[in-house]
Design an enzyme around this catalytic site. Structure first.
Site, PDB file in Angstrom:
ATOM      1  N   ILE A 278       6.278   1.672  -1.464  1.00  0.00           N
ATOM      2  CA  ILE A 278       6.776   2.033  -2.798  1.00  0.00           C
ATOM      3  C   ILE A 278       8.108   2.782  -2.682  1.00  0.00           C
ATOM      4  CG2 ILE A 278       6.274   3.415  -4.875  1.00  0.00           C
ATOM      5  CD1 ILE A 278       3.350   2.581  -4.612  1.00  0.00           C
TER       6      ILE A 278
ATOM      7  N   LYS B 149       9.130  -5.365  -9.718  1.00  0.00           N
ATOM      8  CA  LYS B 149       9.784  -6.605  -9.270  1.00  0.00           C
ATOM      9  C   LYS B 149      10.749  -7.145 -10.330  1.00  0.00           C
ATOM     10  CE  LYS B 149       7.498  -5.564  -6.070  1.00  0.00           C
ATOM     11  NZ  LYS B 149       6.537  -4.471  -5.974  1.00  0.00           N
TER      12      LYS B 149
ATOM     13  N   GLU C  14     -11.773  -0.685 -20.509  1.00  0.00           N
ATOM     14  CA  GLU C  14     -10.453  -0.264 -20.016  1.00  0.00           C
ATOM     15  C   GLU C  14      -9.965   0.894 -20.880  1.00  0.00           C
ATOM     16  OE1 GLU C  14      -8.111  -0.880 -17.419  1.00  0.00           O
ATOM     17  OE2 GLU C  14      -7.194   0.749 -18.560  1.00  0.00           O
TER      18      GLU C  14
ATOM     19  N   HIS D 255      14.275 -29.413   5.864  1.00  0.00           N
ATOM     20  CA  HIS D 255      15.591 -28.888   6.209  1.00  0.00           C
ATOM     21  C   HIS D 255      16.525 -29.051   5.030  1.00  0.00           C
ATOM     22  CE1 HIS D 255      19.120 -27.934   8.566  1.00  0.00           C
ATOM     23  NE2 HIS D 255      19.727 -28.975   7.998  1.00  0.00           N
TER      24      HIS D 255
ATOM     25  N   HIS E  64      -3.554  -8.354  -4.873  1.00  0.00           N
ATOM     26  CA  HIS E  64      -4.251  -9.595  -4.508  1.00  0.00           C
ATOM     27  C   HIS E  64      -5.527  -9.288  -3.718  1.00  0.00           C
ATOM     28  CE1 HIS E  64      -0.760  -8.689  -1.995  1.00  0.00           C
ATOM     29  NE2 HIS E  64      -1.458  -9.087  -0.952  1.00  0.00           N
TER      30      HIS E  64
ATOM     31  N   LEU F 185      -4.979  -3.520 -20.501  1.00  0.00           N
ATOM     32  CA  LEU F 185      -5.414  -4.532 -19.532  1.00  0.00           C
ATOM     33  C   LEU F 185      -4.262  -4.804 -18.566  1.00  0.00           C
ATOM     34  CD1 LEU F 185      -7.305  -7.046 -21.852  1.00  0.00           C
ATOM     35  CD2 LEU F 185      -8.313  -5.567 -20.099  1.00  0.00           C
TER      36      LEU F 185
HETATM   37  C1  FAD Z   1       5.092   1.145  -8.144  1.00  0.00           C
HETATM   38  C2  FAD Z   1       3.997   0.251  -7.587  1.00  0.00           C
HETATM   39  C3  FAD Z   1       4.325  -1.016  -7.129  1.00  0.00           C
HETATM   40  C4  FAD Z   1       3.342  -1.854  -6.627  1.00  0.00           C
HETATM   41  N1  FAD Z   1       3.691  -3.085  -6.188  1.00  0.00           N
HETATM   42  C5  FAD Z   1       2.741  -3.913  -5.705  1.00  0.00           C
HETATM   43  C6  FAD Z   1       3.062  -5.234  -5.292  1.00  0.00           C
HETATM   44  O1  FAD Z   1       4.220  -5.660  -5.353  1.00  0.00           O
HETATM   45  N2  FAD Z   1       2.066  -6.033  -4.829  1.00  0.00           N
HETATM   46  C7  FAD Z   1       0.778  -5.581  -4.731  1.00  0.00           C
HETATM   47  O2  FAD Z   1      -0.083  -6.336  -4.297  1.00  0.00           O
HETATM   48  N3  FAD Z   1       0.440  -4.339  -5.122  1.00  0.00           N
HETATM   49  C8  FAD Z   1       1.385  -3.502  -5.606  1.00  0.00           C
HETATM   50  N4  FAD Z   1       1.030  -2.261  -6.048  1.00  0.00           N
HETATM   51  C9  FAD Z   1      -0.382  -1.849  -5.922  1.00  0.00           C
HETATM   52  C10 FAD Z   1      -1.213  -2.487  -7.048  1.00  0.00           C
HETATM   53  O3  FAD Z   1      -0.682  -2.121  -8.294  1.00  0.00           O
HETATM   54  C11 FAD Z   1      -2.656  -2.036  -6.919  1.00  0.00           C
HETATM   55  O4  FAD Z   1      -3.126  -2.283  -5.611  1.00  0.00           O
HETATM   56  C12 FAD Z   1      -3.544  -2.789  -7.898  1.00  0.00           C
HETATM   57  O5  FAD Z   1      -3.128  -2.567  -9.223  1.00  0.00           O
HETATM   58  C13 FAD Z   1      -5.000  -2.366  -7.724  1.00  0.00           C
HETATM   59  O6  FAD Z   1      -5.785  -3.033  -8.646  1.00  0.00           O
HETATM   60  P1  FAD Z   1      -7.142  -2.373  -9.181  1.00  0.00           P
HETATM   61  O7  FAD Z   1      -7.723  -3.334 -10.118  1.00  0.00           O
HETATM   62  O8  FAD Z   1      -7.919  -1.893  -8.033  1.00  0.00           O
HETATM   63  O9  FAD Z   1      -6.661  -1.048  -9.947  1.00  0.00           O
HETATM   64  P2  FAD Z   1      -5.658  -0.817 -11.144  1.00  0.00           P
HETATM   65  O10 FAD Z   1      -4.673  -1.893 -11.265  1.00  0.00           O
HETATM   66  O11 FAD Z   1      -5.145   0.571 -10.972  1.00  0.00           O
HETATM   67  O12 FAD Z   1      -6.574  -0.880 -12.432  1.00  0.00           O
HETATM   68  C14 FAD Z   1      -7.557   0.069 -12.667  1.00  0.00           C
HETATM   69  C15 FAD Z   1      -7.755   0.161 -14.154  1.00  0.00           C
HETATM   70  O13 FAD Z   1      -8.940   0.891 -14.400  1.00  0.00           O
HETATM   71  C16 FAD Z   1      -8.762   1.700 -15.528  1.00  0.00           C
HETATM   72  N5  FAD Z   1      -9.742   2.785 -15.440  1.00  0.00           N
HETATM   73  C17 FAD Z   1      -9.875   3.684 -14.422  1.00  0.00           C
HETATM   74  N6  FAD Z   1     -10.905   4.493 -14.667  1.00  0.00           N
HETATM   75  C18 FAD Z   1     -11.431   4.112 -15.852  1.00  0.00           C
HETATM   76  C19 FAD Z   1     -12.527   4.583 -16.636  1.00  0.00           C
HETATM   77  N7  FAD Z   1     -13.279   5.596 -16.236  1.00  0.00           N
HETATM   78  N8  FAD Z   1     -12.786   3.951 -17.809  1.00  0.00           N
HETATM   79  C20 FAD Z   1     -12.026   2.912 -18.215  1.00  0.00           C
HETATM   80  N9  FAD Z   1     -10.989   2.426 -17.520  1.00  0.00           N
HETATM   81  C21 FAD Z   1     -10.716   3.017 -16.348  1.00  0.00           C
HETATM   82  C22 FAD Z   1      -7.328   2.157 -15.428  1.00  0.00           C
HETATM   83  O14 FAD Z   1      -6.816   2.547 -16.682  1.00  0.00           O
HETATM   84  C23 FAD Z   1      -6.646   0.905 -14.876  1.00  0.00           C
HETATM   85  O15 FAD Z   1      -6.123   0.104 -15.906  1.00  0.00           O
HETATM   86  C24 FAD Z   1       1.994  -1.399  -6.580  1.00  0.00           C
HETATM   87  C25 FAD Z   1       1.662  -0.136  -7.063  1.00  0.00           C
HETATM   88  C26 FAD Z   1       2.642   0.674  -7.572  1.00  0.00           C
HETATM   89  C27 FAD Z   1       2.266   2.046  -8.099  1.00  0.00           C
END
Ligand code: FAD
Length: 460
Positions: free
Chosen positions: A177, A49, A32, A435, A312, A36
């Site tokens: 968003i 939230k 990462e 209810h 999720h 995390l």
């Molecule tokens: C403002 C906002 C509100 C949101 N609200 C919701 C919500 O209420 N409910 C919901 O379900 N979703 C919500 N989302 C979407 C949700 O955050 C994402 O869908 C989710 O985090 C995706 O998970 P992921 O593991 O695919 O990616 P991410 O959570 O983006 O994690 C990817 C990780 O990989 C790391 N990374 C990337 N490339 C590299 C690399 N080359 N080397 C090392 N590390 C790397 C990054 O630093 C990051 O920590 C929201 C998003 C935003 C921006």
């Protein structure tokens, strides 16, 4: 010997997959580059939230008298609220660190790349693995109108960390968003305008629910400009003037800040993915039904494959991918992924919408129950809401559940389970709901499919 699994990205896709892989006996390393928890915990779901929770309490308490409360001198302490947000995030991040440690997962901090041998390089070290899981996440998309680089033109991460509550805010983009930030800052007292290119906000949501939410948020004070396009941002008295083309006119909308919330794109550039043989489509990593990429042993889950940009969904894909990679049976049921919007009222949706059913030419029946006739909704001031149940015409199978109202984001789990179990309308009707609860409206909407809702006047 146990299999070596290397996971790039410690967001909900990566860290959940890591724990599942460890449970299945693999030796797991997570790389990462930041913290995390990824976008979701640090700059997405959780901080938004947390702020929305307090904003909604504030808005409710301002109506104190109507609720039988005397509330004098109610104020927002923005610094304390920002600290609370940080504490909630930090606690959850620490929880993930502890969970990974307890599962004997190695965590490396640094930016990882794929090398041409389809191994992972990080901090000058090469990690070889039988299974590589990419959970790289996404980043905000930018627009390129004149003024897009001005300092007050911000993204969602910057909007979460503003030093003061803006007096006015123009939000470009009426997706999830954008609408959540509109609800947040409107409740906190900002003058909010949302500019949306399409005719409807929240284009992926059932159009009746989207229209109702727009009505409710407009009543709360949000201004919506739809079929409208931002052409430029210029310095202005309030901070900025946003030039918006609406039909034949160009309006100047003042804003202290301009939040660009026009979607997110996968973080897949510059990591050697194509060079290693992966196929990309407009930045999204192309995967099969098991989230396997074109290169054997390499999987991609979550936002970086662009299928459903939800936390999720990322976690469920992460579990399915490592289970498949480690030879364990796995089930990923995409039709049960709920979409939730944490405005007031909340919106939650699972399965197909009426628009989907019409497009796919599926014969269906629909039942709608307005929360105006639900006792708990009256108690909680959520009478503008509704529940809609959609079923297959021939079989009565539940195909979609769509809700607007208090606790919709919690209650939608019943709809997801119904779809997962292939439940029929009779199953929903004969499930007894407590209810007084909003969940009674799910049973009533199911009865409404047959035209026999108890708390609605007869339809025929
Ligand atoms: C403002 C906002 C509100 C949101 N609200 C919701 C919500 O209420 N409910 C919901 O379900 N979703 C919500 N989302 C979407 C949700 O955050 C994402 O869908 C989710 O985090 C995706 O998970 P992921 O593991 O695919 O990616 P991410 O959570 O983006 O994690 C990817 C990780 O990989 C790391 N990374 C990337 N490339 C590299 C690399 N080359 N080397 C090392 N590390 C790397 C990054 O630093 C990051 O920590 C929201 C998003 C935003 C921006």
């Amino acid at each position: 010997m146990c299999k070596q699994v290397v996971i790039i990205g410690g967001g909900p896709g990566g860290y959940v997959a890591a724990i599942r892989a460890a449970q299945l006996g693999a030796s797991v390393t997570v790389v990462e580059q930041e913290r995390l928890g990824g976008t979701c915990l640090n700059i997405g779901c959780i901080p938004t939230k947390t702020l929305l929770h307090t904003a909604e309490l504030y808005r409710t308490l301002l109506k104190g008298k109507a609720l039988g409360l005397k509330v004098d001198n109610l104020q927002i302490d923005w610094t304390a609220l920002q600290n609370r947000k940080k504490n909630v995030v930090n606690r959850l991040v620490k929880g993930i660190e502890a969970l990974l440690k307890a599962n004997h997962i190695t965590v490396k901090t640094g930016r990882a790349y794929l090398t041409d041998k389809a191994a992972v390089a990080v901090n000058g070290e090469e990690l070889s693995a039988e299974v590589i899981l990419l959970a790289l996440g996404s980043e905000p998309m930018r627009l390129s109108f004149p003024g897009a680089d001005l300092p007050g033109v911000i993204d969602s991460t910057q909007a979460l960390n503003l030093e003061t509550i803006p007096k006015s805010l123009v939000i470009i983009g009426g997706g999830v968003i954008g609408v959540e930030f509109a609800a947040l800052f409107c409740s906190l007292g900002s003058e909010v305008t949302v500019v949306e290119l399409a005719a409807q906000i929240l284009p992926a949501i059932d159009s009746e629910l989207a229209a109702k939410l727009r009505q409710d948020l407009s009543r709360q004070g949000v201004t919506f400009l739809t079929e409208a396009k931002v052409t430029a941002v210029e310095d202005g008295e309030a901070g900025y003037n946003v030039k918006v083309a609406v039909q034949d006119k160009v309006e100047a909308v003042p804003g202290e800040y301009v939040l660009v919330a026009v979607g997110r794109r996968p973080c897949t550039a510059g990591l050697g993915l194509a060079e290693a043989g992966l196929v990309l489509d407009r930045g999204r990593i192309v995967v099969d039904q098991h989230f396997a990429t074109a290169v054997p042993g390499i999987y991609a889950v979550g936002d970086c494959n662009g299928q459903r940009m939800l936390a999720h969904a990322a976690s469920a894909q992460g579990v399915a991918a490592v289970e498949h990679a480690l030879g364990h049976p796995s089930i990923y049921c995409a039709s049960t992924i709920p979409s939730c919007i944490y405005t007031t009222p909340e919106v939650a949706s699972v399965g197909l919408t009426e628009e989907d059913l019409q497009e796919q030419d599926i014969a269906y029946q629909s039942g709608t129950f307005g929360l105006i006739a639900n006792g708990k909704a009256l108690i909680e001031e959520g009478q503008t809401g509704l529940v809609k149940v959609l079923t297959e015409a021939d079989t009565g199978k539940v195909l979609g559940v769509h809700m607007l109202g208090p606790h919709a984001t919690e209650l939608i789990a019943e709809g997801a389970l119904a779809i997962r179990m292939g439940a029929t309308i009779e199953d929903l009707i004969t499930t007894i709901h407590a209810h007084p609860t909003i969940s009674e409206a799910i049973g009533e909407a199911a009865l409404a499919v047959k035209g026999v809702a108890i708390h609605l006047p007869p339809t025929r």
